[in-house]
Motif scaffolding. Sequence first.
Motif, PDB file in Angstrom:
ATOM      1  N   ARG A  60       0.816  -1.214   0.000  1.00  0.00           N
ATOM      2  CA  ARG A  60       0.000   0.000   0.000  1.00  0.00           C
ATOM      3  C   ARG A  60       0.853   1.271   0.000  1.00  0.00           C
ATOM      4  NH1 ARG A  60      -5.208   1.066   3.769  1.00  0.00           N
ATOM      5  NH2 ARG A  60      -5.994  -0.453   2.269  1.00  0.00           N
ATOM      6  N   ALA A  61       1.935   1.278   0.784  1.00  0.00           N
ATOM      7  CA  ALA A  61       2.792   2.467   0.831  1.00  0.00           C
ATOM      8  C   ALA A  61       3.406   2.744  -0.532  1.00  0.00           C
ATOM      9  CB  ALA A  61       3.883   2.281   1.886  1.00  0.00           C
ATOM     10  N   GLN A  74       2.088   1.797  -3.448  1.00  0.00           N
ATOM     11  CA  GLN A  74       0.995   2.230  -4.310  1.00  0.00           C
ATOM     12  C   GLN A  74       0.713   3.717  -4.147  1.00  0.00           C
ATOM     13  OE1 GLN A  74      -2.210  -0.326  -3.152  1.00  0.00           O
ATOM     14  NE2 GLN A  74      -1.432  -2.120  -4.243  1.00  0.00           N
ATOM     15  N   GLU A  75       0.711   4.183  -2.909  1.00  0.00           N
ATOM     16  CA  GLU A  75       0.404   5.587  -2.642  1.00  0.00           C
ATOM     17  C   GLU A  75       1.547   6.506  -3.045  1.00  0.00           C
ATOM     18  OE1 GLU A  75      -0.443   5.464   1.508  1.00  0.00           O
ATOM     19  OE2 GLU A  75      -2.592   5.151   1.209  1.00  0.00           O
ATOM     20  N   ALA A  76       2.797   6.053  -2.777  1.00  0.00           N
ATOM     21  CA  ALA A  76       3.941   6.949  -2.970  1.00  0.00           C
ATOM     22  C   ALA A  76       4.462   6.964  -4.387  1.00  0.00           C
ATOM     23  CB  ALA A  76       5.074   6.536  -2.015  1.00  0.00           C
ATOM     24  N   TYR A  77       4.266   5.856  -5.118  1.00  0.00           N
ATOM     25  CA  TYR A  77       4.936   5.792  -6.413  1.00  0.00           C
ATOM     26  C   TYR A  77       4.061   5.284  -7.547  1.00  0.00           C
ATOM     27  CZ  TYR A  77       8.288   4.544 -10.037  1.00  0.00           C
ATOM     28  OH  TYR A  77       8.939   4.430 -11.216  1.00  0.00           O
ATOM     29  N   GLY A 136       0.967   5.300  -7.892  1.00  0.00           N
ATOM     30  CA  GLY A 136      -0.147   6.175  -8.208  1.00  0.00           C
ATOM     31  C   GLY A 136      -1.508   5.554  -8.023  1.00  0.00           C
ATOM     32  N   VAL A 137      -1.624   4.552  -7.146  1.00  0.00           N
ATOM     33  CA  VAL A 137      -2.900   3.902  -6.889  1.00  0.00           C
ATOM     34  C   VAL A 137      -3.510   4.492  -5.646  1.00  0.00           C
ATOM     35  CG1 VAL A 137      -4.048   1.716  -6.398  1.00  0.00           C
ATOM     36  CG2 VAL A 137      -2.117   1.787  -7.990  1.00  0.00           C
ATOM     37  N   ALA A 138      -4.732   5.015  -5.755  1.00  0.00           N
ATOM     38  CA  ALA A 138      -5.403   5.580  -4.594  1.00  0.00           C
ATOM     39  C   ALA A 138      -5.876   4.457  -3.687  1.00  0.00           C
ATOM     40  CB  ALA A 138      -6.591   6.426  -5.036  1.00  0.00           C
ATOM     41  N   THR A 139      -5.852   4.699  -2.380  1.00  0.00           N
ATOM     42  CA  THR A 139      -6.296   3.703  -1.416  1.00  0.00           C
ATOM     43  C   THR A 139      -7.279   4.343  -0.450  1.00  0.00           C
ATOM     44  OG1 THR A 139      -4.469   4.211   0.080  1.00  0.00           O
ATOM     45  CG2 THR A 139      -4.099   2.471  -1.543  1.00  0.00           C
ATOM     46  N   GLU A 177      -9.666   7.721  -0.664  1.00  0.00           N
ATOM     47  CA  GLU A 177      -9.422   8.282  -1.977  1.00  0.00           C
ATOM     48  C   GLU A 177      -9.958   7.354  -3.056  1.00  0.00           C
ATOM     49  OE1 GLU A 177      -5.339   9.122  -2.445  1.00  0.00           O
ATOM     50  OE2 GLU A 177      -5.228  10.524  -0.791  1.00  0.00           O
ATOM     51  N   ALA A 178      -9.776   6.033  -2.859  1.00  0.00           N
ATOM     52  CA  ALA A 178     -10.281   5.071  -3.823  1.00  0.00           C
ATOM     53  C   ALA A 178     -11.791   5.111  -3.901  1.00  0.00           C
ATOM     54  CB  ALA A 178      -9.805   3.655  -3.467  1.00  0.00           C
TER      55      ALA A 178
END
Length: 273
Positions: free
Chosen positions: A257-258, A260-263, A265-268, A271-272
Amino acid sequence: MSPAGMSPTGMSPTGTNPASTGPAIELSGVNKSFGPAKIINGVDLTVPAGERHAIIGPNGAGKSTLFHLISGRFAPTSGTIRLEGRDITGWRPAAINRAGLARSFQVTNIFPKLSVWENVRCAVLRAMGHGPSFWRGVEGLPGVAERTEEILSRIRLGHRASVAAGLLAYADQRALEIGIAIASDAKVILLDEPMAGMSHSESEHATQLIREVTTGRTLLMVEHDMAVVFGLADRISVLVYGRIIATDTPARIRENRAVQEAYLGVATGEEAA
């Protein structure tokens, strides 16, 4: 700065290489600042021998700076860098190369007016300990031509041996640079964005080439093409704002997850939603 009892060339005072122990590459608490700007912030990284390891992260994360630190272009502000168990912190690039590490750069680094053959032969001559000489030619030096031909065959450029390197297609120039890197028989290879500027088909060809020539070696690679990274790397480290936030297998990095959020570009979370 060299380890106690060692010369900057990586040799002991008696002129012999000390026994190598431990991981191929090991960084402990490495920091790098340029004035007030802290670019690398306490990086710890261990790359086992024989592993293909990728470093990914957004632009400005410090990936190239980290490569410069490992290969000796920059000296760390603090921390320790080891190559096959030897402390190489602050060593010059030539000394680190002789100790068994070779690297490529983001921008192709070849001799454009020399032939493909001559480019590889220059690297082979250096690796075999032949320096500049005004008194003898290189044609008769034992093993040089054979080693040059072997490398050209491995990088699939034997048919372009007589062509000026600057006239090669971009992908072939990158292949030539990889050939120059492996000419030293270095056990550790650093590739900085080897797929930059390549088409999809060129990247596929280059990926296969890298897989072949790094068999039995340790590879540390910076690359933005995620298809290449996830298809080639055994493990991936994610660098964000000078810190490694995760190191794991490609599958677990993809699910992190970290990351995805930091690099990625997947919202979690909210935000998702």
